[in-house]
Design an enzyme around this catalytic site. Structure first.
Site, PDB file in Angstrom:
ATOM      1  N   PRO A  77       0.833  -1.211   0.000  1.00 17.92           N
ATOM      2  CA  PRO A  77       0.000   0.000   0.000  1.00 17.92           C
ATOM      3  C   PRO A  77       0.866   1.258   0.000  1.00 17.92           C
ATOM      4  O   PRO A  77       1.982   1.262   0.503  1.00 17.92           O
ATOM      5  CB  PRO A  77      -0.787  -0.122   1.314  1.00 17.92           C
ATOM      6  CG  PRO A  77      -0.719  -1.563   1.695  1.00 17.92           C
ATOM      7  CD  PRO A  77       0.593  -2.056   1.176  1.00 17.92           C
ATOM      8  N   ASP A 110      16.579  -0.627   9.439  1.00 21.41           N
ATOM      9  CA  ASP A 110      17.605  -1.545   8.965  1.00 21.41           C
ATOM     10  C   ASP A 110      16.998  -2.452   7.893  1.00 21.41           C
ATOM     11  O   ASP A 110      15.785  -2.666   7.853  1.00 21.41           O
ATOM     12  CB  ASP A 110      18.131  -2.379  10.134  1.00 21.41           C
ATOM     13  CG  ASP A 110      19.457  -3.045   9.811  1.00 21.41           C
ATOM     14  OD1 ASP A 110      20.076  -2.687   8.789  1.00 21.41           O
ATOM     15  OD2 ASP A 110      19.878  -3.940  10.564  1.00 21.41           O
ATOM     16  N   LYS A 134      11.702  -5.124  -1.151  1.00 17.25           N
ATOM     17  CA  LYS A 134      11.988  -3.980  -2.020  1.00 17.25           C
ATOM     18  C   LYS A 134      12.986  -4.402  -3.099  1.00 17.25           C
ATOM     19  O   LYS A 134      14.071  -4.908  -2.782  1.00 17.25           O
ATOM     20  CB  LYS A 134      12.547  -2.819  -1.190  1.00 17.25           C
ATOM     21  CG  LYS A 134      11.639  -2.416  -0.025  1.00 17.25           C
ATOM     22  CD  LYS A 134      12.284  -1.412   0.921  1.00 17.25           C
ATOM     23  CE  LYS A 134      12.342  -0.041   0.335  1.00 17.25           C
ATOM     24  NZ  LYS A 134      12.760   0.971   1.352  1.00 17.25           N
TER      25      LYS A 134
END
EC number: 2.7.11.5
Length: 591
Positions: free
Chosen positions: A316, A371, A336
Site C-alpha cells: 500500500p 535496517d 523492495k
C-alpha cells in the site's frame, strides 16, 4: 583421501568463523574503554569495523578453500558431504547457530547464491530447539531488596565495572526509587527480584544496564542508561520499565549494541522475557549479529509462508520511482526490489542506490532509519503472487527475474520492517495523532541531520509510522551526508518579472538546497503546514542547517536518546536551540 579433505574443509570453515567471532568480541570488548574515554568518533568507527569483519573473514575462508580443494570447491555434491561433517562439529560448539550462518555465507560466496537447498546449507538449524534456550553459565546476577531498594541499588551500581566516578550516585538512586514507587505498589516492590546482566550494553554515548524486574504479577524490563558529563563523571539518565520503552531501545531503527556475548544464544534467551514482542531475528540484530539475524529473518519468512495461504501483493502507498515494493497482507515485512529503469527525474544508478542502503547499515541510524536485510536469488512460488504484482514485476524488474516454471527467482531484494506510510497515516489520523506525528516527523528530520544524514526526498510517502508512533525514514536513494549539501537562501528577485518567471532567476548547482522551499512541496494541506511551521519552522531556515553543518565539521557528535526527553530524570542538557532574528524572520538553530 576424500574423507580427509572434506574434514579439512569443514574444520577450515569453523576455524574461519572462530577467527571472525574472536575479532567481533575483541572490537566489542573495546566498547568500555571507548565509553570511558568519551571517544565518540572511535565508537562510530568501531561500529563500522565490526560490521565489515564478517564479509572480510568469509572472503578469507573462500580463498583458503579454493587453494585447498581446487576444482572440487565448485562441486555442490562435495560441499553437501562436507556440510554433513561440519554438522558433526557443532553439538559441543558454543556458537553453533552463528557458525551455521557462517557456513551458509561461505557456500553462497562460492556458488553465487545458487543451488540454495537444505541438503547443501543450513536453511534450518541442525541442532535441537532446546539448545537455543539453554543458558549453561550465569550471564546475570540476582538482587533481592531484603534491606530495601536503596541498599540494593547501592550494591548493584557499586558492582558496575566502569572506572569513572559517579557525579552524584545517591541522587540517581533517589531518582530510581522515586520512579519505581510511582510506577509499582509498595507490596510489589517488597516482593520483587531483580536480575541484571553481567555485561553492559554500549551504544552511542550510553552504557546500558539491562535487567529483569520480577514481580508477583509478571516480569518487567529494568533499563538504566548510564552517561557521563563533560567532567567525566557518571550519571543515570532515566529508568525504563515499560515493555514499549524497552522495545524502542532495542528497536530495528537503531544501531546495534556492543555487548560482550561469547555465547549469543544464551543472551538472546535471557532477553526474551523483557522483550516478548521481539522475534529471534530482531534480538540477534540488536546485539550486532546481523548476518545471523538475516538467517533468522528468512526462517521466520519461511514459517509464515508455510502457515498461511496469502498472496504477495503490491505494498500500500504511493508507488516508488526507484523501488518496487511488495508484501504479504499480514506479514510485518516488506520486500523492495530496485527497478531496472528509474523515472526521468531520478538521476541515480542502481549501484548508487545499493551504496546508500549500505551507508544506512553502517551509519548511526539514531532510531530514524530502518535496517534492511539483503537477499540474492530469492525464490517465490508463482501461485503465491497476485496477478497485479506479477504484472508489475515483469513490467518494472524483468532483468532481475528468472522464471523456473512454478517458481520465480528474484535476483536481488531487500527485506525491511513494515510500517504505515506516513501519508496514509495522516489521512486517518485524529487531531491528537496528527499533532503527535507531525512533531515526530520534524524530530526525525532533525535527528537525522544531527547525525550527518540529509534525507534528500523528505516527502511524507518516504517515511513510515511504527506501532509505537515513531516516525522512521525508509527511502534511501537520495540520502547523502549533511556536509555534502550547500544550504542556500533564495536571493531576492532583481526585477518584478523574476517572480513571475517559470525558471528561477538564480543559478542552482546539483547540491544546492533551499530550505525556504520546503513548505511548498512538503505540505499541500494548509492545516498540516501550519502545524509543521509552528513546531518545526526552523527547518525552513538555511541558517539552521548551516549551524548543524558547522557542529558536524567541528567534530561534535550529538546525544541520542532512545526514549522521550520527558522521561529523563533531569534536564542536564544545555539549551537545545538559540533563537535569532534575520532577514527571513525568527530562526532557531542548535545551541
Amino acid at each position: 583421501m576424500t574423507r580427509d579433505l572434506e574434514k579439512l574443509v569443514a574444520q577450515t570453515i569453523l576455524q574461519g568463523f572462530d577467527a571472525q567471532y574472536g575479532r567481533f568480541l575483541e572490537v566489542t570488548a573495546g566498547a568500555q574503554q571507548r565509553f570511558e574515554q568519551a571517544d565518540w568518533p572511535a565508537v562510530q568507527q568501531a561500529m563500522k569495523q565490526r560490521i565489515h569483519l564478517y564479509d572480510h573473514h568469509v572472503g578469507l575462508v573462500v580463498a583458503q578453500l579454493r587453494c585447498i580443494t581446487g576444482i572440487r570447491c565448485d562441486d555442490a555434491d562435495f560441499l553437501a558431504r562436507m556440510k554433513h561433517i561440519y554438522t558433526g562439529l557443532l553439538p559441543d560448539y558454543p556458537r553453533f547457530e552463528i557458525a551455521e550462518s557462517f557456513f551458509n555465507s561461505v557456500y553462497c560466496r562460492l556458488f553465487n547464491h545458487r543451488e540454495l537447498a537444505p541438503d547443501k546449507l543450513f536453511v534450518f538449524s541442525s541442532q535441537p530447539e532446546k539448545r537455543f534456550h539453554e543458558i549453561p553459565r550465569p550471564i546475570a546476577k540476582t538482587f533481592v531488596p531484603t534491606d530495601g531498594w536503596q541498599r540494593m541499588l547501592e550494591k548493584l551500581l557499586g558492582d558496575v565495572p566502569l572506572r569513572l566516578p559517579w557525579e552524584d550516585l545517591p541522587r540517581d538512586i533517589d531518582y530510581i526509587v522515586t520512579y519505581l514507587q510511582s510506577t509499582f505498589s509498595a507490596e510489589q516492590l517488597e516482593q520483587a527480584t531483580l536480575q541484571v546482566a553481567n555485561e553492559l550494553f554500549y551504544r552511542n554515548k550510553a552504557a546500558w544496564l539491562a535487567g529483569k524486574l520480577s514481580l508477583p504479577d509478571g516480569v518487567f524490563p529494568f533499563l538504566l542508561p548510564i552517561h557521563h558529563n563533560e567532567r567525566g563523571a557518571l550519571f543515570i539518565d532515566t529508568c525504563l520499565t515499560a515493555q514499549a520503552d524497552a522495545s524502542m531501545v532495542f528497536g530495528f531503527a537503531r544501531s546495534y549494541f556492543m555487548v560482550y556475548a561469547p555465547q549469543p544464544s544464551a543472551l538472546v534467551a535471557w532477553l526474551r522475557d523483557i522483550l516478548p514482542g521481539k522475534t529471534t531475528a530482531e534480538l540477534y540484530l540488536a546485539i550486532g549479529c546481523q548476518k545471523h539475524s538475516k538467517t533468522e529473518y528468512y526462517r521466520e519468512y519461511l514459517h509464515y509462508i508455510a502457515e498461511s495461504e496469502e498472496q504477495f501483493i503490491i505494498a500500500p502507498g504511493v508507488k516508488g520511482m526507484v523501488m518496487l515494493v511488495f508484501t504479504l497482507p499480514s506479514f510485518d515485512r516488506v520486500f523492495k526490489v530496485i527497478k531496472d529503469r528509474f523515472a526521468p527525474q531520478k538521476e541515480v544508478s542502481a549501484e548508487r542506490v545499493m551504496a546508500c542502503y549500505q551507508l544506512v547499515k553502517e551509519h548511526d541510524r539514531v532510531g530514524r532509519m530502518a535496517d534492511t536485510q539483503e537477499y540474492e536469488n530469492f525464490v517465490i512460488d508463482k501461485h503465491r503472487i497476485s496477478p497485479e504484482l506479477l504484472d508489475e514485476l515483469w513490467r518494472e524488474v524483468p532483468e532481475k527475474l528468472e522464471d523456473l516454471g512454478d517458481q520465480l527467482v528474484i535476483r536481488h531484494l531487500y527485506m525491511e520492517r513494515r510500517m504505515t506510510p506516513l501519508n496514509l497515516y495522516l489521512e486517518q489520523a485524529n487531531a491528537q495523532q496528527l499533532h503527535d506525528v507531525i512533531e515526530e516527523y520534524g524530530n526525525a528530520i532533525k535527528q537525522l541531520a544531527a547525525a550527518n544524514i540529509f534525507p534528500g526526498d523528505m516527502l511524507f510517502k518516504n517515511f513510515g509510522v511504527t506501532r509505537h508512533g515513531r516516525v522512521v525514514f525508509y527511502d534511501y536513494d537520495e540520502i547523502c551526508y549533511m556536509t555534502e549539501v550547500n544550504f542556500r537562501k533564495i536571493p531576492p528577485p532583481r526585477y518584478l518579472e523574476d517572480e513571475l518567471a517559470a525558471e528561477p532567476w538564480y543559478s542552482v548547482a546539483p547540491n544546492d538546497v533551499f530550505p525556504e522551499e520546503f513548505p511548498h512541496f512538503l505540505c499541500s494541506d494548509r492545516h498540516i503546514r501550519t502545524l509543521f511551521e509552528e513546531m518545526h519552522g526552523d527547518l525552513f531556515c538555511a541558517d539552521y542547517w548551516r549551524a548543524l553543518q558547522q557542529r558536524i565539521r567541528e567534530g561534535h557528535i550529538e546525544d541520542v536518546y532512545a526514549y522521550r526527553r520527558r522521561k529523563r530524570f533531569s534536564q542536564r542538557a544545555e539549551p537545545l536551540y538559540i533563537t535569532t532574528e534575520n532577514d527571513s524572520g525568527l530562526c532557531r538553530y542548535p545551541a
